[in-house]
Write a protein that holds these residues in place. Structure first.
Motif, PDB file in Angstrom:
ATOM      1  N   UNK A  34       3.784   6.486   2.722  1.00  0.00           N
ATOM      2  CA  UNK A  34       5.099   6.783   3.274  1.00  0.00           C
ATOM      3  C   UNK A  34       4.853   7.622   4.513  1.00  0.00           C
ATOM      4  N   UNK A  35       5.015   7.033   5.685  1.00  0.00           N
ATOM      5  CA  UNK A  35       4.682   7.770   6.898  1.00  0.00           C
ATOM      6  C   UNK A  35       5.113   7.022   8.127  1.00  0.00           C
ATOM      7  N   UNK A  36       4.462   7.346   9.247  1.00  0.00           N
ATOM      8  CA  UNK A  36       4.807   6.759  10.531  1.00  0.00           C
ATOM      9  C   UNK A  36       4.265   5.340  10.645  1.00  0.00           C
ATOM     10  N   UNK A  37       5.022   4.501  11.360  1.00  0.00           N
ATOM     11  CA  UNK A  37       4.561   3.150  11.628  1.00  0.00           C
ATOM     12  C   UNK A  37       3.416   3.133  12.641  1.00  0.00           C
ATOM     13  N   UNK A  38       3.306   4.192  13.442  1.00  0.00           N
ATOM     14  CA  UNK A  38       2.234   4.262  14.426  1.00  0.00           C
ATOM     15  C   UNK A  38       0.913   4.526  13.710  1.00  0.00           C
ATOM     16  N   UNK A  39      -0.070   3.672  13.928  1.00  0.00           N
ATOM     17  CA  UNK A  39      -1.294   3.746  13.140  1.00  0.00           C
ATOM     18  C   UNK A  39      -2.024   5.069  13.323  1.00  0.00           C
ATOM     19  N   UNK A  44      -2.021  11.139   5.501  1.00  0.00           N
ATOM     20  CA  UNK A  44      -3.249  10.952   4.732  1.00  0.00           C
ATOM     21  C   UNK A  44      -2.988  10.534   3.298  1.00  0.00           C
ATOM     22  N   UNK A  45      -1.732  10.578   2.859  1.00  0.00           N
ATOM     23  CA  UNK A  45      -1.420  10.373   1.440  1.00  0.00           C
ATOM     24  C   UNK A  45      -1.194   8.895   1.127  1.00  0.00           C
ATOM     25  N   UNK A  46      -2.260   8.169   0.902  1.00  0.00           N
ATOM     26  CA  UNK A  46      -2.143   6.769   0.542  1.00  0.00           C
ATOM     27  C   UNK A  46      -2.088   6.627  -0.978  1.00  0.00           C
ATOM     28  N   UNK A  47      -1.386   5.589  -1.423  1.00  0.00           N
ATOM     29  CA  UNK A  47      -1.129   5.438  -2.851  1.00  0.00           C
ATOM     30  C   UNK A  47      -2.393   5.082  -3.624  1.00  0.00           C
ATOM     31  N   UNK A  48      -2.470   5.652  -4.832  1.00  0.00           N
ATOM     32  CA  UNK A  48      -3.587   5.429  -5.738  1.00  0.00           C
ATOM     33  C   UNK A  48      -3.046   5.474  -7.163  1.00  0.00           C
ATOM     34  N   UNK A  55       0.884   6.842  -7.352  1.00  0.00           N
ATOM     35  CA  UNK A  55       1.287   8.064  -6.664  1.00  0.00           C
ATOM     36  C   UNK A  55       0.514   8.210  -5.361  1.00  0.00           C
ATOM     37  N   UNK A  56       1.055   9.041  -4.481  1.00  0.00           N
ATOM     38  CA  UNK A  56       0.323   9.471  -3.296  1.00  0.00           C
ATOM     39  C   UNK A  56       0.359  10.991  -3.259  1.00  0.00           C
ATOM     40  N   UNK A  57      -0.593  11.568  -2.558  1.00  0.00           N
ATOM     41  CA  UNK A  57      -0.644  13.030  -2.481  1.00  0.00           C
ATOM     42  C   UNK A  57      -1.178  13.638  -3.757  1.00  0.00           C
ATOM     43  N   UNK A  68      -5.800  10.536  -0.948  1.00  0.00           N
ATOM     44  CA  UNK A  68      -6.709   9.435  -0.658  1.00  0.00           C
ATOM     45  C   UNK A  68      -6.479   8.900   0.754  1.00  0.00           C
ATOM     46  N   UNK A  69      -7.543   8.719   1.531  1.00  0.00           N
ATOM     47  CA  UNK A  69      -7.394   8.089   2.846  1.00  0.00           C
ATOM     48  C   UNK A  69      -7.273   6.577   2.717  1.00  0.00           C
TER      49      UNK A  69
END
Length: 489
Positions: A34-39, A44-48, A55-57, A68-69
């Motif tokens: 959940x973040x910016x569309x700009x790469x 840094x909180x990618x789902x795992x 969850x993320x974070x 998780x990156x």
């Protein structure tokens, strides 16, 4: 030289194909946040997967886990196309083979199933329908309920996925894991005809002008950012690369001056093949090329032959040791019928007979070791020491008789074949000739594993060890559950 030219041509074709991809479908593997569309701005909180939840974070209940990156094996999600409707997909975490579905006790999304479920009347159905509000964004509808997937904040910097009735859903940003490049942790060298070296003429720039990879002038290191971008440093200048937007977009290795944005220090590597990449700088949205005076500059709108750079990981030998297979996360799939061989038997007697039968066939087993994708081979010789696993009678995963201690390549299948004779008896009716087949099942077992990596440096000859490396995935293909089948002629 001809091989390099072929790789350049293949790379340009592959890149052109990737640039034509639309947002009408998800890649084969992704990372979500959940973040910016700009790469270059993605969080840094990618789902795992944590306690089966998606969850993320992190929060106070999860003190030992950092976010998780995008390039982590834990955040890699495999997208599998449904067989009942091409609009639907299954989502499976790569590192533990668990499929997403709605929790049967509440509305949270969990990842706990080893097999996909396409029955839309089943509460554990694993089907989701993706939709694309914009480039690099997706939202999901849970097919069984018809409800959208939403992200809810829980605790400190933690987001959990739910389904919610009458919700418009949450737009999730996705990173294409198929094009993500994970550069080596060791010092590396970059090649385009010659090695890229520190060039302290008219500013501390970088020039393809060295004949030796291990000279200090040729050494560089890459640091992966959480969103899949990289920061690259020159060992000689002892400073990171940056694009000087005030000086013709030359890539500098020192003498940094504030340009109003730290994005000049960030590069997005694009994978061309197992040995080569291109580097995009988001601050100018240009690819780095071998330019005037053979120096590196971010000036190209597309990936040309001058933008394709080969990566040399400065490791002479890598051993893969101490494989620890996570059998609890095994998965069996791709099961298909298999006929090993046939023969005929004739009973000329006036009574039914139990007759002996023998069928000789070639029993093939193949095995593949992968490491999550995105990592370059970069010409490093690999050896592996382990015992592979295969499916046996009753879908039990057992270690095979093969012991591997040899050179191998990631993602390349190796095959072992033995001649086997199946012996048994069958009932043959009186005064008849029958066809007897030896029928079994061909299937694939997938098992995650961790391993120890032992690398011998090309710079000083020393060996370094990294233990419990995540991201290994083993796949074994074998035949099992055989039986004799009698067909009357």
């Amino acid at each position: 030289m001809e091989l390099h030219q072929l790789r350049l041509l293949i790379g340009i074709v592959i890149t052109a194909m990737m640039q034509k991809m639309t947002s009408g479908a998800l890649p084969k593997s992704i990372a979500l946040n959940v973040g910016s569309k700009e790469i270059y701005q993605q969080a840094s909180c990618f789902y795992r997967r944590y306690d089966a939840y998606v969850v993320s974070g992190y929060d106070e209940r999860d003190p030992d886990h950092t976010p998780e990156p995008a390039h982590s094996p834990a955040s890699k999600i495999i997208v599998e196309q449904s067989t009942v409707n091409d609009k639907y997909v299954h989502l499976r975490f790569y590192i533990n083979n668990k499929y997403w579905h709605k929790n049967t006790r509440d509305n949270r999304i969990v990842a706990s199933l080893n097999q996909p479920i396409e029955d839309t009347t089943d509460p554990s159905c694993t089907l989701f329908e993706p939709a694309f509000p914009s480039q690099n964004e997706v939202y999901f509808t849970h097919v069984q309920t018809g409800w959208r997937v939403i992200a809810k904040a829980e605790g400190h910097r933690r987001y959990t996925l739910y389904v919610e009735e009458n919700s418009s859903g949450t737009n999730l940003v996705f990173v294409d894991r198929e094009t993500l490049v994970i550069l080596p942790e060791h010092p590396i060298a970059f090649i385009h005809g010659k090695y890229l070296k520190a060039y302290d003429v008219n500013g501390k720039r970088l020039q393809f002008g060295s004949d030796k990879a291990t000279d200090k002038e040729s050494l560089h290191s890459a640091s992966m950012k959480s969103n899949g971008m990289v920061i690259i440093s020159s060992h000689y200048f002892d400073y990171f690369w940056w694009v000087n937007t005030k000086d013709s977009n030359w890539v500098y290795g020192g003498d940094y001056t504030t340009q109003g944005s730290s994005v000049v220090q960030i590069f997005k590597p694009v994978k061309i093949d197992e040995y080569a990449i291109a580097l995009l700088n988001p601050s100018v949205n240009k690819y780095c090329v071998r330019s005037t005076d053979n120096c590196l500059a971010a000036t190209s709108d597309t990936i040309t032959s001058e933008a394709i750079i080969f990566v040399d990981e400065l490791v002479t030998e890598r051993q893969i040791l101490n494989l620890n297979y996570a059998l609890r996360d095994q998965r069996i799939y791709g099961e298909t019928p298999f006929i090993a061989g046939t023969t005929t038997l004739t009973n000329s007697a006036p009574v039914d007979l139990i007759m002996p039968v023998e069928i000789t066939y070639i029993d093939e087993k193949s095995y593949t070791f992968s490491r999550g994708g995105g990592r370059l081979n970069a010409g490093v010789k690999h050896t592996i020491s382990t015992t592979p696993w295969f499916i046996s009678i009753g879908k039990v995963i057992i270690p095979g008789a093969i012991i591997i201690n040899e050179e191998f390549e990631w993602d390349k299948a190796d095959t072992a074949a033995n001649e086997v004779t199946a012996v048994g008896t069958v009932s043959v009716p009186k005064n008849s000739t029958v066809t007897v087949s030896y029928v079994g099942t061909k299937g694939i077992c997938s098992i995650p594993f961790t391993y120890t990596k032992a690398d011998k440096s090309a710079i000083d000859g020393k060996t370094s060890f990294e233990n419990s490396v995540r991201g290994g995935m083993y796949e074994g293909v074998s035949y099992y559950n055989f039986r004799f089948q009698v067909d009357n002629n």
